[in-house]
Each structure stands twice: as C-alpha cells, then as structure tokens.
Design a protein around this motif. Structure first.
Motif, PDB file in Angstrom:
ATOM      1  N   GLU A 148      -8.267  -2.950  -4.640  1.00 58.25           N
ATOM      2  CA  GLU A 148      -8.270  -2.898  -3.171  1.00 58.25           C
ATOM      3  C   GLU A 148      -8.008  -4.271  -2.560  1.00 58.25           C
ATOM      4  O   GLU A 148      -7.372  -4.374  -1.500  1.00 58.25           O
ATOM      5  CB  GLU A 148      -9.621  -2.373  -2.668  1.00 58.25           C
ATOM      6  N   ALA A 167      -8.090   1.410   0.357  1.00 54.24           N
ATOM      7  CA  ALA A 167      -8.852   2.251  -0.571  1.00 54.24           C
ATOM      8  C   ALA A 167      -8.042   3.477  -0.977  1.00 54.24           C
ATOM      9  O   ALA A 167      -8.034   3.871  -2.156  1.00 54.24           O
ATOM     10  CB  ALA A 167     -10.165   2.676   0.077  1.00 54.24           C
ATOM     11  N   GLU A 168      -7.349   4.073  -0.018  1.00 52.17           N
ATOM     12  CA  GLU A 168      -6.507   5.236  -0.325  1.00 52.17           C
ATOM     13  C   GLU A 168      -5.375   4.846  -1.266  1.00 52.17           C
ATOM     14  O   GLU A 168      -5.055   5.554  -2.224  1.00 52.17           O
ATOM     15  CB  GLU A 168      -5.956   5.816   0.985  1.00 52.17           C
ATOM     16  N   SER A 206       0.818  -1.216   0.000  1.00 48.02           N
ATOM     17  CA  SER A 206       0.000   0.000   0.000  1.00 48.02           C
ATOM     18  C   SER A 206       0.853   1.269   0.000  1.00 48.02           C
ATOM     19  O   SER A 206       0.382   2.320  -0.428  1.00 48.02           O
ATOM     20  CB  SER A 206      -0.931   0.011   1.218  1.00 48.02           C
ATOM     21  N   ASP A 217     -12.259  -2.133   9.178  1.00 49.70           N
ATOM     22  CA  ASP A 217     -12.507  -0.786   8.654  1.00 49.70           C
ATOM     23  C   ASP A 217     -11.209  -0.010   8.439  1.00 49.70           C
ATOM     24  O   ASP A 217     -11.030   0.634   7.395  1.00 49.70           O
ATOM     25  CB  ASP A 217     -13.431  -0.016   9.598  1.00 49.70           C
ATOM     26  N   ASP A 218     -10.307  -0.048   9.430  1.00 50.87           N
ATOM     27  CA  ASP A 218      -9.030   0.668   9.282  1.00 50.87           C
ATOM     28  C   ASP A 218      -8.233   0.120   8.111  1.00 50.87           C
ATOM     29  O   ASP A 218      -7.625   0.875   7.345  1.00 50.87           O
ATOM     30  CB  ASP A 218      -8.210   0.568  10.574  1.00 50.87           C
ATOM     31  N   ASP A 219      -8.223  -1.197   7.980  1.00 53.39           N
ATOM     32  CA  ASP A 219      -7.491  -1.811   6.871  1.00 53.39           C
ATOM     33  C   ASP A 219      -8.112  -1.436   5.535  1.00 53.39           C
ATOM     34  O   ASP A 219      -7.403  -1.115   4.574  1.00 53.39           O
ATOM     35  CB  ASP A 219      -7.481  -3.333   7.048  1.00 53.39           C
ATOM     36  N   ALA A 220      -9.429  -1.443   5.470  1.00 48.79           N
ATOM     37  CA  ALA A 220     -10.115  -1.090   4.218  1.00 48.79           C
ATOM     38  C   ALA A 220      -9.825   0.354   3.821  1.00 48.79           C
ATOM     39  O   ALA A 220      -9.638   0.656   2.634  1.00 48.79           O
ATOM     40  CB  ALA A 220     -11.622  -1.305   4.369  1.00 48.79           C
ATOM     41  N   ASP A 221      -9.771   1.265   4.796  1.00 49.63           N
ATOM     42  CA  ASP A 221      -9.463   2.670   4.502  1.00 49.63           C
ATOM     43  C   ASP A 221      -8.065   2.810   3.908  1.00 49.63           C
ATOM     44  O   ASP A 221      -7.851   3.556   2.948  1.00 49.63           O
ATOM     45  CB  ASP A 221      -9.574   3.519   5.770  1.00 49.63           C
ATOM     46  N   THR A 222      -7.093   2.115   4.502  1.00 49.02           N
ATOM     47  CA  THR A 222      -5.716   2.166   4.010  1.00 49.02           C
ATOM     48  C   THR A 222      -5.631   1.666   2.575  1.00 49.02           C
ATOM     49  O   THR A 222      -4.994   2.277   1.715  1.00 49.02           O
ATOM     50  CB  THR A 222      -4.789   1.316   4.906  1.00 49.02           C
TER      51      THR A 222
END
Length: 199
Positions: free
Chosen positions: A86, A168-169, A68, A161-166
C-alpha cells in the motif's frame, strides 16, 4: 557511500516514494553529501536483475512505486521493497498525500537536527520550498516548523482516507494478480497490453 545506500537513507527519512531530484535534495540537505542521480536508472535495473536471480537475497531493494490502476512502474518514483505494498502504490491523490507526509517527516527531522547550533541552511531552504507549496507564495518571515506541521497535517486529513482506500483496493488486486517480483517491480506486460488496446 554507495548510491544504493544513499537512496535508502533518503527514502527511509521520507517514508514515501520520491523522485531522483527530491532524493538528491534531501540527501544533500540532511546527510551533507551529493547523490549521483545519473546512476539511479542503472541502479533500478540492477536491483530487479538481482531479485529475479536470487529472490529476497538482499535485506531491501530499491524499486519503483507502482500505479494504482495498471500496477505498473510509476514514472520517476523510487521506493523501498520493505515497505508494505500500500505504501508503494500511487493513486490520483497520492502525490499530494506524499508531499504532505514528507513535509511532516522533514520538519521533525529538521527540528531534531537543529539542536543548539540552529538549522543548517540547506535544510532550511528545502523546508521553505515545502512551506511555500502549502502556504502559497505569500509566506513571509522566518520558517516556522510548528505552523508548517499544523498546515500539512490539516490538509493531509482531508485527502488521507480517500487516498488510503484507493491504494488498499489496488494492493488487494496486486496480491491476487501478480507474483512476488511484479509486486515489487511492477507489471510491465499489463501496461504494454493497455497501450496496444488504446493505440
């Protein structure tokens, strides 16, 4: 069955990037045939060469997961090109999220496979390994798939959720900065430049 198809089978079951060792264990347990991991390095090179010579000429490609931060190939993790970007990215929490996700997938597959005859021993051994890494070494007694699923889902809720945000960015950056081939096989030049700057 060709190694490429074996890898596809195992990855399709897991739905997350995986190491050659895990792919071999999963294929042996669920599909009852060994996977020659020595062929995987060559396979990945062949897949990239094929894509670059005739983009999207195949229904899918075996490709590396991407980091990432650098959007470069993640060491020792294979994925499927047909997965969303993603899903092919790995961040700081992703390894644990993937472990928990694959736990749920394998538990469901094991339950379906068991049927009337009971769970095959290789499948049970693999899931016991997963269970020990969630419950700890204190696990005693027979494998309880429902308890394993509950524990995996509960921990997954903490990190997902935190992993998905990372991811996605990182996926947004990749789509802006990389061409089609690099979005699948990684940006090696970026990684080399970073190494030069930090050496």
């Amino acid at each position: 069955m060709p190694v490429r198809d074996q890898v596809h089978q195992a990855l399709a079951l897991l739905t997350v990037p995986a190491s050659p060792k895990l792919l071999s264990q999963v294929h042996q347990a669920f599909f009852s045939s060994p996977l020659n991991t020595a062929r995987l390095t060559t396979l990945r090179r062949d897949e990239e060469r094929s894509f670059r010579s005739a983009p999207y000429g195949r229904a899918y490609y075996i490709c590396p997961a991407l980091t990432s931060d650098l959007l470069s190939p993640a060491r020792g993790l294979l994925a499927l090109s047909t997965w969303p970007l993603e899903q092919r990215l790995v961040g700081p929490l992703t390894q644990r999220v993937h472990f928990l996700t694959s736990t749920l997938r394998l538990a469901d597959a094991a339950e379906h496979l068991a049927g009337e005859a009971g769970m095959p021993q290789p499948v049970q051994q693999l899931l016991l390994h997963y269970s020990r890494n969630i419950h700890g070494d204190t696990l005693r007694g027979p494998l309880d798939l429902d308890a394993l699923r509950r524990a995996a889902a509960a921990e997954l809720e903490i990190h997902a959720d935190d992993d998905a945000d990372t991811r996605a960015e990182a996926a947004q950056r990749a789509r802006q900065q990389l061409g089609d081939a690099e979005q699948i096989f990684g940006n090696i030049l970026r990684n080399t430049a970073r190494l030069r700057r930090t050496s």
